[in-house]
Design a protein around this motif. Sequence first.
Motif, mmCIF file in Angstrom:
data_model
loop_
_atom_site.group_PDB
_atom_site.id
_atom_site.type_symbol
_atom_site.label_atom_id
_atom_site.label_comp_id
_atom_site.label_asym_id
_atom_site.label_seq_id
_atom_site.Cartn_x
_atom_site.Cartn_y
_atom_site.Cartn_z
ATOM 1 N N GLU A 1 50.033 52.693 63.089
ATOM 2 C CA GLU A 1 50.117 54.095 63.481
ATOM 3 C C GLU A 1 48.830 54.544 64.170
ATOM 4 O O GLU A 1 48.845 55.440 65.011
ATOM 5 C CB GLU A 1 50.344 54.977 62.251
ATOM 6 C CG GLU A 1 51.666 54.750 61.553
ATOM 7 C CD GLU A 1 51.825 55.642 60.334
ATOM 8 O OE1 GLU A 1 51.049 56.613 60.202
ATOM 9 O OE2 GLU A 1 52.725 55.367 59.519
ATOM 10 N N LEU A 2 47.726 53.903 63.790
ATOM 11 C CA LEU A 2 46.406 54.332 64.241
ATOM 12 C C LEU A 2 45.553 53.110 64.529
ATOM 13 O O LEU A 2 45.490 52.185 63.712
ATOM 14 C CB LEU A 2 45.749 55.186 63.143
ATOM 15 C CG LEU A 2 44.279 55.566 63.256
ATOM 16 C CD1 LEU A 2 44.033 56.418 64.491
ATOM 17 C CD2 LEU A 2 43.844 56.314 62.003
ATOM 18 N N ILE A 3 44.910 53.083 65.702
ATOM 19 C CA ILE A 3 44.038 51.972 66.048
ATOM 20 C C ILE A 3 42.637 52.493 66.329
ATOM 21 O O ILE A 3 42.460 53.501 67.020
ATOM 22 C CB ILE A 3 44.588 51.170 67.251
ATOM 23 C CG1 ILE A 3 43.702 49.951 67.533
ATOM 24 C CG2 ILE A 3 44.744 52.021 68.484
ATOM 25 C CD1 ILE A 3 44.334 48.951 68.492
ATOM 26 N N PHE A 4 41.655 51.833 65.748
ATOM 27 C CA PHE A 4 40.254 52.154 65.976
ATOM 28 C C PHE A 4 39.700 51.175 67.013
ATOM 29 O O PHE A 4 39.719 49.962 66.789
ATOM 30 C CB PHE A 4 39.444 52.026 64.687
ATOM 31 C CG PHE A 4 39.786 53.056 63.642
ATOM 32 C CD1 PHE A 4 39.024 54.203 63.499
ATOM 33 C CD2 PHE A 4 40.873 52.877 62.792
ATOM 34 C CE1 PHE A 4 39.325 55.153 62.535
ATOM 35 C CE2 PHE A 4 41.192 53.821 61.822
ATOM 36 C CZ PHE A 4 40.413 54.964 61.699
ATOM 37 N N LEU A 5 39.209 51.704 68.117
ATOM 38 C CA LEU A 5 38.609 50.877 69.164
ATOM 39 C C LEU A 5 37.115 51.156 69.186
ATOM 40 O O LEU A 5 36.676 52.234 69.608
ATOM 41 C CB LEU A 5 39.234 51.194 70.526
ATOM 42 C CG LEU A 5 40.739 50.922 70.675
ATOM 43 C CD1 LEU A 5 41.201 51.328 72.072
ATOM 44 C CD2 LEU A 5 41.057 49.454 70.417
ATOM 45 N N ASP A 6 36.339 50.197 68.726
ATOM 46 C CA ASP A 6 34.886 50.358 68.639
ATOM 47 C C ASP A 6 34.243 49.718 69.862
ATOM 48 O O ASP A 6 34.103 48.494 69.948
ATOM 49 C CB ASP A 6 34.371 49.713 67.351
ATOM 50 C CG ASP A 6 32.876 49.939 67.145
ATOM 51 O OD1 ASP A 6 32.299 50.797 67.841
ATOM 52 O OD2 ASP A 6 32.280 49.251 66.304
ATOM 53 N N GLU A 7 33.883 50.548 70.835
ATOM 54 C CA GLU A 7 33.253 50.110 72.082
ATOM 55 C C GLU A 7 34.013 48.934 72.699
ATOM 56 O O GLU A 7 33.455 47.845 72.897
ATOM 57 C CB GLU A 7 31.783 49.759 71.848
ATOM 58 C CG GLU A 7 30.981 50.952 71.326
ATOM 59 C CD GLU A 7 29.479 50.712 71.342
ATOM 60 O OE1 GLU A 7 29.037 49.679 71.879
ATOM 61 O OE2 GLU A 7 28.754 51.570 70.812
ATOM 62 N N LYS B 1 48.354 50.754 57.591
ATOM 63 C CA LYS B 1 48.738 51.677 58.659
ATOM 64 C C LYS B 1 47.843 51.603 59.890
ATOM 65 O O LYS B 1 48.163 52.189 60.924
ATOM 66 C CB LYS B 1 48.707 53.116 58.127
ATOM 67 C CG LYS B 1 49.642 53.391 56.956
ATOM 68 C CD LYS B 1 51.084 53.413 57.403
ATOM 69 C CE LYS B 1 52.015 53.839 56.273
ATOM 70 N NZ LYS B 1 53.415 53.907 56.719
ATOM 71 N N ILE B 2 46.699 50.910 59.776
ATOM 72 C CA ILE B 2 45.707 50.952 60.848
ATOM 73 C C ILE B 2 45.415 49.561 61.401
ATOM 74 O O ILE B 2 45.772 48.542 60.811
ATOM 75 C CB ILE B 2 44.388 51.586 60.373
ATOM 76 C CG1 ILE B 2 43.671 50.672 59.365
ATOM 77 C CG2 ILE B 2 44.629 52.975 59.795
ATOM 78 C CD1 ILE B 2 42.276 51.128 58.997
ATOM 79 N N SER B 3 44.739 49.560 62.549
ATOM 80 C CA SER B 3 44.199 48.332 63.122
ATOM 81 C C SER B 3 42.808 48.646 63.638
ATOM 82 O O SER B 3 42.546 49.774 64.085
ATOM 83 C CB SER B 3 45.081 47.830 64.263
ATOM 84 O OG SER B 3 44.495 46.701 64.889
ATOM 85 N N VAL B 4 41.912 47.666 63.563
ATOM 86 C CA VAL B 4 40.541 47.858 64.005
ATOM 87 C C VAL B 4 40.181 46.770 65.011
ATOM 88 O O VAL B 4 40.320 45.580 64.726
ATOM 89 C CB VAL B 4 39.542 47.807 62.825
ATOM 90 C CG1 VAL B 4 38.128 48.087 63.327
ATOM 91 C CG2 VAL B 4 39.945 48.778 61.733
ATOM 92 N N THR B 5 39.731 47.193 66.193
ATOM 93 C CA THR B 5 39.263 46.252 67.209
ATOM 94 C C THR B 5 37.793 46.526 67.455
ATOM 95 O O THR B 5 37.430 47.614 67.915
ATOM 96 C CB THR B 5 40.057 46.398 68.520
ATOM 97 O OG1 THR B 5 41.430 46.106 68.264
ATOM 98 C CG2 THR B 5 39.538 45.440 69.576
#
Length: 318
Positions: free
Chosen positions: A155-161, A78-82
């Motif tokens: 559904e949800l994306i994590f944007l780390d800096e 469900k997620i993506s991480v950048t």
Amino acid sequence: MSYAIETNDLRKSFHGNEVVKGIRLRVRKGELFALLGPNGAGKTTTIHMLTTLLKPDGGTAVVAGYDVAGNAGEVRKKISVTGQFAALDEGLSGLQNLLLIARLYGYSKKEARSIAEELIQSFGLSEGKDRTVESYSGGMRRRLDIAAGIITRPELIFLDEPTTGLDPQSRKQVWEVVRMLLKLGTTVLLTTQYLEEADQLADRIAVIDKGRIIAEGTPHELKASIGGKTLTLRLSEGADREGIGRLIMERCQLKVIQDEADPLLIRIAVKEAKQASGAIHTLAANDVSIEHFSLSEPTMDEVFLALTGSVERREIVQ
């Protein structure tokens, strides 16, 4: 209310040192939620737990409807991480990178081509789509990396800096990409070292310090929590900034925030215009020369400095 992220008493320790100390978060579906904190505050560890890269030692975390400990595989669907560094093949073109990733996710050649072309156009990469990524600017790489992260329509994306190291123009281009994600209904959790970025993009912000959430609210609410206005003063050359700070504290009971980048600039948090007037009058009565002054809403930099000086959570009315 249904949340994209919901945590209760989330904890994590390393070698007996508790670095995340009972965090409670509620991230609403479709919003951009920013997590801010100084180095070592626990934000990266928190993100790693929410993205199933670390298992919590205590508490619970539900992401996209699934418990991160008991249903890690479902969370990942469900997620993506950048992260801070683009996960791209430098020797392939922008289009080829997207085609490759789409095929790895199981799309047919036709579907992969359609998705890749759509993302290339949407993210403003048409002119460079056939160039190798090694020739891309930092901003282009970041946009392509985010495009690659939403191929599966998470559904949800994590944007780390996501804009670390980018020039101002490239940062603003990435901001537009993030705003586009929000229009599509994607929930975004952002960590950033640029406080202006959180101010510009976030619906709500949580400030984490020493493993605890110490404040949470909209940018406006957080600014209001430390005082109504900021009096900014530019002093004349040769002014005794330290002495002026003591004078304002003693005579007006106001705290001076000194700008480390500009030795002639000071800021004073005031609750009302009358306090600002009193500070200026005090300086004039003591022959302190001021080149100019302004009264404005506090910046997120000032909010951050004020909040991270306390370990107690400040409850913001929402």
